[in-house]
Design a protein around this motif. Structure first.
Motif, PDB file in Angstrom:
ATOM      1  N   VAL A 263       0.770  -1.257   0.086  1.00 18.39           N
ATOM      2  CA  VAL A 263       0.192   0.014   0.059  1.00 18.39           C
ATOM      3  C   VAL A 263       0.895   1.153  -0.049  1.00 18.39           C
ATOM      4  CG1 VAL A 263      -1.661   1.274   1.470  1.00 18.39           C
ATOM      5  CG2 VAL A 263      -1.960  -1.357   1.103  1.00 18.39           C
ATOM      6  N   GLY A 264       1.862   1.239   0.788  1.00 19.07           N
ATOM      7  CA  GLY A 264       2.813   2.453   0.783  1.00 19.07           C
ATOM      8  C   GLY A 264       3.495   2.769  -0.513  1.00 19.07           C
ATOM      9  N   ALA A 265       3.807   1.950  -1.331  1.00 11.75           N
ATOM     10  CA  ALA A 265       4.346   1.951  -2.468  1.00 11.75           C
ATOM     11  C   ALA A 265       3.456   2.858  -3.446  1.00 11.75           C
ATOM     12  CB  ALA A 265       4.902   0.520  -3.102  1.00 11.75           C
ATOM     13  N   ALA A 266       2.241   2.127  -3.552  1.00 10.01           N
ATOM     14  CA  ALA A 266       1.194   3.287  -4.441  1.00 10.01           C
ATOM     15  C   ALA A 266       1.208   4.745  -4.072  1.00 10.01           C
ATOM     16  CB  ALA A 266      -0.150   2.611  -4.252  1.00 10.01           C
ATOM     17  N   PHE A 267       1.454   5.157  -2.683  1.00  9.02           N
ATOM     18  CA  PHE A 267       1.338   6.433  -2.488  1.00  9.02           C
ATOM     19  C   PHE A 267       2.793   7.215  -2.755  1.00  9.02           C
ATOM     20  CE2 PHE A 267      -2.289   5.022   0.042  1.00  9.02           C
ATOM     21  CZ  PHE A 267      -3.134   5.983  -0.361  1.00  9.02           C
ATOM     22  N   ALA A 268       3.828   6.158  -2.456  1.00 15.22           N
ATOM     23  CA  ALA A 268       5.273   6.804  -2.689  1.00 15.22           C
ATOM     24  C   ALA A 268       5.333   6.942  -4.092  1.00 15.22           C
ATOM     25  CB  ALA A 268       6.315   5.796  -2.074  1.00 15.22           C
ATOM     26  N   CYS A 269       5.026   6.080  -5.109  1.00 15.91           N
ATOM     27  CA  CYS A 269       5.114   6.050  -6.412  1.00 15.91           C
ATOM     28  C   CYS A 269       4.460   7.575  -6.670  1.00 15.91           C
ATOM     29  CB  CYS A 269       4.246   4.846  -6.927  1.00 15.91           C
ATOM     30  SG  CYS A 269       4.083   5.147  -8.937  1.00 15.91           S
ATOM     31  N   GLU A 270       3.394   7.908  -6.384  1.00 20.18           N
ATOM     32  CA  GLU A 270       2.917   9.223  -6.895  1.00 20.18           C
ATOM     33  C   GLU A 270       3.767  10.258  -6.596  1.00 20.18           C
ATOM     34  OE1 GLU A 270      -0.160   9.736  -9.081  1.00 20.18           O
ATOM     35  OE2 GLU A 270       0.942   7.711  -9.417  1.00 20.18           O
ATOM     36  N   THR A 271       4.312  10.292  -5.280  1.00 21.43           N
ATOM     37  CA  THR A 271       5.254  11.201  -4.785  1.00 21.43           C
ATOM     38  C   THR A 271       6.581  11.591  -5.737  1.00 21.43           C
ATOM     39  OG1 THR A 271       4.420  10.978  -2.497  1.00 21.43           O
ATOM     40  CG2 THR A 271       6.330  12.065  -2.675  1.00 21.43           C
ATOM     41  N   VAL A 272       7.100  10.328  -5.798  1.00 19.24           N
ATOM     42  CA  VAL A 272       8.491  10.313  -6.817  1.00 19.24           C
ATOM     43  C   VAL A 272       7.954  10.718  -8.130  1.00 19.24           C
ATOM     44  CG1 VAL A 272      10.097   8.692  -7.652  1.00 19.24           C
ATOM     45  CG2 VAL A 272       9.381   8.531  -5.079  1.00 19.24           C
ATOM     46  N   ARG A 273       6.811  10.216  -8.557  1.00 17.75           N
ATOM     47  CA  ARG A 273       6.542  10.633 -10.175  1.00 17.75           C
ATOM     48  C   ARG A 273       6.137  12.105 -10.319  1.00 17.75           C
ATOM     49  NH1 ARG A 273       1.759  11.130 -13.262  1.00 17.75           N
ATOM     50  NH2 ARG A 273       0.548  10.850 -11.695  1.00 17.75           N
ATOM     51  N   THR A 274       5.773  12.795  -9.082  1.00 20.61           N
ATOM     52  CA  THR A 274       5.577  14.097  -9.150  1.00 20.61           C
ATOM     53  C   THR A 274       6.802  14.829  -9.185  1.00 20.61           C
ATOM     54  OG1 THR A 274       3.368  13.838  -7.938  1.00 20.61           O
ATOM     55  CG2 THR A 274       4.507  16.000  -8.185  1.00 20.61           C
ATOM     56  N   GLY A 275       7.708  14.482  -8.386  1.00 19.78           N
ATOM     57  CA  GLY A 275       9.228  14.770  -8.460  1.00 19.78           C
ATOM     58  C   GLY A 275       9.675  14.615  -9.719  1.00 19.78           C
ATOM     59  N   ILE A 276       9.592  13.603 -10.456  1.00 21.06           N
ATOM     60  CA  ILE A 276      10.110  13.513 -11.778  1.00 21.06           C
ATOM     61  C   ILE A 276       9.617  14.421 -12.942  1.00 21.06           C
ATOM     62  CG2 ILE A 276      10.116  11.784 -13.848  1.00 21.06           C
ATOM     63  CD1 ILE A 276      10.521   9.540 -11.552  1.00 21.06           C
ATOM     64  N   ASN A 277       8.036  14.482 -12.756  1.00 21.86           N
ATOM     65  CA  ASN A 277       7.673  15.415 -13.660  1.00 21.86           C
ATOM     66  C   ASN A 277       7.881  16.914 -13.320  1.00 21.86           C
ATOM     67  OD1 ASN A 277       6.358  13.210 -14.889  1.00 21.86           O
ATOM     68  ND2 ASN A 277       4.542  13.462 -13.805  1.00 21.86           N
ATOM     69  N   ALA A 278       8.478  17.144 -12.124  1.00 20.79           N
ATOM     70  CA  ALA A 278       8.916  18.636 -11.780  1.00 20.79           C
ATOM     71  C   ALA A 278      10.102  18.992 -12.733  1.00 20.79           C
ATOM     72  CB  ALA A 278       9.253  18.753 -10.371  1.00 20.79           C
ATOM     73  N   VAL A 279      10.836  18.008 -13.450  1.00 19.80           N
ATOM     74  CA  VAL A 279      11.984  18.526 -14.149  1.00 19.80           C
ATOM     75  C   VAL A 279      11.290  18.967 -15.417  1.00 19.80           C
ATOM     76  CG1 VAL A 279      13.972  17.501 -15.535  1.00 19.80           C
ATOM     77  CG2 VAL A 279      13.369  16.578 -13.069  1.00 19.80           C
ATOM     78  N   SER A 280      11.891  20.050 -15.810  1.00 18.66           N
ATOM     79  CA  SER A 280      11.439  20.664 -16.898  1.00 18.66           C
ATOM     80  C   SER A 280      11.538  19.893 -18.231  1.00 18.66           C
ATOM     81  CB  SER A 280      12.010  22.162 -17.247  1.00 18.66           C
ATOM     82  OG  SER A 280      13.248  21.987 -17.639  1.00 18.66           O
ATOM     83  N   ALA A 281      10.672  20.302 -19.348  1.00 21.14           N
ATOM     84  CA  ALA A 281      10.460  19.280 -20.425  1.00 21.14           C
ATOM     85  C   ALA A 281      11.863  19.644 -21.391  1.00 21.14           C
ATOM     86  CB  ALA A 281       9.485  19.906 -21.500  1.00 21.14           C
ATOM     87  N   GLY A 282      12.244  21.090 -21.076  1.00 23.84           N
ATOM     88  CA  GLY A 282      13.528  21.538 -21.872  1.00 23.84           C
ATOM     89  C   GLY A 282      14.845  20.641 -21.407  1.00 23.84           C
TER      90      GLY A 282
END
Length: 164
Positions: free
Chosen positions: A95-114
């Motif tokens: 269960v914790g991995a599902a929530f941690a996944c979204e947190t880490v994915r948000t950090g990954i998506n914060a890197v600019s497209a450029g």
């Protein structure tokens, strides 16, 4: 009150130690699995993206107590006996991995497209971008934040710039 502490104090301390063990192992396992799932969620490979999305949507919506009951009592019924401690750890990590996944994915998506485009332009593969851009930047940001927060209390306050 004194009789309660003398009679049950040892059990309370053992229970506290067990709770801390469950929390620490569960947190570390959830972060590792969550990071792998986040990589799946941003992967260019459609089956990995789909697996990550289904995993997150399913396990974020299953109550942890329900999953613990299923794992602790259901797995031995089908022949898989992990023991109570490791069964609870498995449920916490799942269960914790599902929530941690979204947190880490948000950090990954914060890197600019450029920056991602620049990494692709110099020939980095998807896994190279994960390693060089996302992982190193997140580690650098985390260490910079923690050093700033710990040193901020030791440094004198800065005066505002004079306007003039």
């Amino acid at each position: 009150m004194d009789t309660l502490l003398t009679e049950y104090g040892g059990a309370i301390l053992r229970g506290t130690g067990l709770s801390l063990q469950l929390a620490a192992i569960g947190f570390l396992g959830a972060m590792v699995l969550g990071t792998v799932l986040a990589t799946f969620r941003v992967s260019p490979i459609p089956p990995l993206r789909a697996f990550g999305a289904v995993y997150v949507e399913f396990f974020r919506n299953v109550p942890m107590v329900t999953l613990m009951i299923l794992v602790v009592y259901g797995l031995p019924y089908v022949g898989v006996n992990l023991g109570q401690f490791w069964s609870v750890i498995a449920a916490i990590i799942t269960v914790g991995a599902a929530f941690a996944c979204e947190t880490v994915r948000t950090g990954i998506n914060a890197v600019s497209a450029g920056q991602v485009e620049a990494a692709r332009a110099i020939g980095l593969s998807f896994w190279g971008i994960c390693r060089e851009l996302w992982c190193r930047r997140q580690c650098a940001r985390s260490s910079a934040r923690s050093s700033r927060s710990s040193s901020a209390s030791c440094s004198p306050p800065r005066s505002p710039p004079s306007s003039g």
